[in-house]
Scaffold this motif. Structure first.
Motif, PDB file in Angstrom:
ATOM      1  N   LYS A   1      44.649  43.720  33.692  1.00  0.00           N
ATOM      2  CA  LYS A   1      43.423  44.075  34.489  1.00  0.00           C
ATOM      3  C   LYS A   1      42.790  44.067  33.157  1.00  0.00           C
ATOM      4  N   GLN A   2      42.405  44.212  32.652  1.00  0.00           N
ATOM      5  CA  GLN A   2      41.746  45.022  31.921  1.00  0.00           C
ATOM      6  C   GLN A   2      41.737  44.500  30.670  1.00  0.00           C
TER       7      GLN A   2
ATOM      8  N   LYS B   1      38.494  50.104  42.514  1.00  0.00           N
ATOM      9  CA  LYS B   1      38.193  49.372  41.263  1.00  0.00           C
ATOM     10  C   LYS B   1      37.157  49.765  40.255  1.00  0.00           C
TER      11      LYS B   1
ATOM     12  N   GLU C   1      35.714  39.572  35.688  1.00  0.00           N
ATOM     13  CA  GLU C   1      36.679  39.568  35.524  1.00  0.00           C
ATOM     14  C   GLU C   1      37.586  37.726  35.475  1.00  0.00           C
TER      15      GLU C   1
ATOM     16  N   ARG D   1      42.464  41.153  30.608  1.00  0.00           N
ATOM     17  CA  ARG D   1      40.961  39.891  30.760  1.00  0.00           C
ATOM     18  C   ARG D   1      39.907  40.330  31.212  1.00  0.00           C
ATOM     19  N   THR D   2      39.294  41.640  31.361  1.00  0.00           N
ATOM     20  CA  THR D   2      37.940  41.950  32.041  1.00  0.00           C
ATOM     21  C   THR D   2      36.940  41.641  30.657  1.00  0.00           C
TER      22      THR D   2
END
Length: 287
Positions: free
Chosen positions: A9-10, A211, A59, A12-13
Motif C-alpha cells: 500500500k505504501q 490508516k 493512494e 502505491r501511495t
C-alpha cells in the motif's frame, strides 16, 4: 502477510506537497489523471480552520501509477513547484538517523530572513542536492534545519551557502551533533539529564481500520506532526510533534474515536526521567 500488504500500500501511495492552497480534491485527481490507474483515496491535510495546507496523500490502485506520479516531482503547477515522493513517514527519517555523528552530518542549519519563504520552497530547492527527509523552520527566529537521507546530499547543500532561494538569501552550514548525553560526568546523579518535557505521545487501541494518514491529519489539529510510527500488529504507536505545546492538546483527545478507532493517548516520558540511580558519577566530570 499483513506487513507485506501494508508495504504494498505504501508503495502505491504518494506524499504530495507544494499544491496551491485553493486546491480541491477534484483538482488533485485531474493532476494525476495521466498516471494511468485510478485513485483510491486522497487525504488532504488541513489547518484548524479547515483550510488546505497544500499537502496530501494520494493512494493509487496500482503501483505503476504511483511510479508515474513521482515523475511529477519538481514540476510547476499553478505557479507552485510540486514535491512528490513515496509515502513512508515523510520528514521523520532524519530524526532516526544521521544525528549524533561526531564528524559527518546529514543535517544543515539555515539562517536568513524568511518573511516570504515557504516550507515547500525549501523542499523543492534542497531536493536538487538529494533526498530531503525533513524540513523544520522557526519563522519567528529566522532559522531552521534541513535533514537529508545521506551525507553527500548535505555536503552539496552547504555549497548553496549565500545563494538566494525563493527571494531569501540563506546562510547554510552543516550541523554536527554534540556528544551523547551522559559523557559529561558533572551532570551525574540526575538520571542522565532526562525527565524534561516531551514532544511525543503514545497511542494504543484497535487499529484494524485505521490508516496512517488519518493519524497525521487528526493530530495535525493539535500542532505540527513530525513523524508517525505505528506497530499495527501490537496495537500501539508513537506520534512526534515539533512542539511540546502540541502534546497536552493531543492527550486531551484520550478516549475519543479517531477514524473509527477509540484510542488511549498518553504523554511519552522523556528518556532517563526518574532514574536517578543511574547517575552518581558526576564526581568524575570536569576533566
Amino acid at each position: 502477510d499483513w506487513e507485506a500488504q501494508r508495504a504494498a500500500k505504501q508503495a502505491r501511495t504518494c506524499f504530495v506537497s507544494g499544491l496551491p492552497y485553493t486546491c480541491e480534491e477534484e483538482d488533485i485527481r485531474q493532476l494525476f489523471k495521466d498516471c494511468g490507474a485510478s485513485i483510491d483515496r486522497i487525504a488532504m491535510l488541513k489547518f484548524e480552520d479547515e483550510s488546505f495546507k497544500g499537502v496530501c496523500f494520494v493512494e493509487f490502485s496500482e503501483k505503476s501509477a504511483a511510479d508515474k506520479a513521482i515523475l511529477k516531482n519538481d514540476e510547476e503547477y499553478q505557479g507552485r513547484w510540486l514535491r512528490v515522493q513515496f509515502s513512508s513517514n515523510p520528514g521523520s527519517k532524519g530524526k532516526a538517523k544521521g544525528k549524533g555523528a561526531a564528524g559527518p552530518f546529514k543535517t544543515v542549519i539555515i539562517t536568513g530572513t524568511f518573511d516570504d519563504l515557504k516550507e515547500d520552497d525549501l523542499w523543492t530547492k534542497f531536493a536538487e542536492c538529494g533526498e530531503v527527509t525533513g524540513v523544520k523552520v522557526f519563522y519567528e527566529r529566522n532559522f531552521g534545519f534541513i535533514d537529508f537521507a545521506d551525507e553527500d546530499s548535505a555536503a552539496k547543500a552547504v555549497k548553496l551557502d549565500g545563494q538566494e532561494i525563493a527571494g531569501a538569501t540563506l546562510s547554510i552550514r552543516g550541523k554536527v551533533d554534540k556528544a551523547p548525553k551522559g559523557e559529561k560526568g558533572d551532570k551525574g546523579g540526575k538520571g542522565g539529564g532526562g525527565g524534561g518535557p516531551t514532544k511525543t505521545i503514545n497511542i494504543s487501541g484497535s487499529f484494524d481500520d485505521l490508516k496512517e494518514d488519518e493519524v497525521w491529519t487528526k493530530f495535525g489539529e493539535c500542532g505540527t506532526v513530525s513523524s508517525v510510527k505505528i506497530f499495527w500488529d501490537r496495537g500501539f504507536g508513537f506520534v512526534d510533534f515539533e512542539s511540546e505545546d502540541a502534546v497536552p492538546k493531543a492527550v486531551a483527545l484520550d478516549g475519543q474515536e479517531i477514524a473509527g478507532a477509540t484510542m488511549a493517548i498518553r504523554e511519552k516520558a522523556a528518556k532517563g526521567g526518574g532514574k536517578g540511580d543511574k547517575g552518581g558519577k558526576g564526581d568524575k566530570g570536569g576533566k
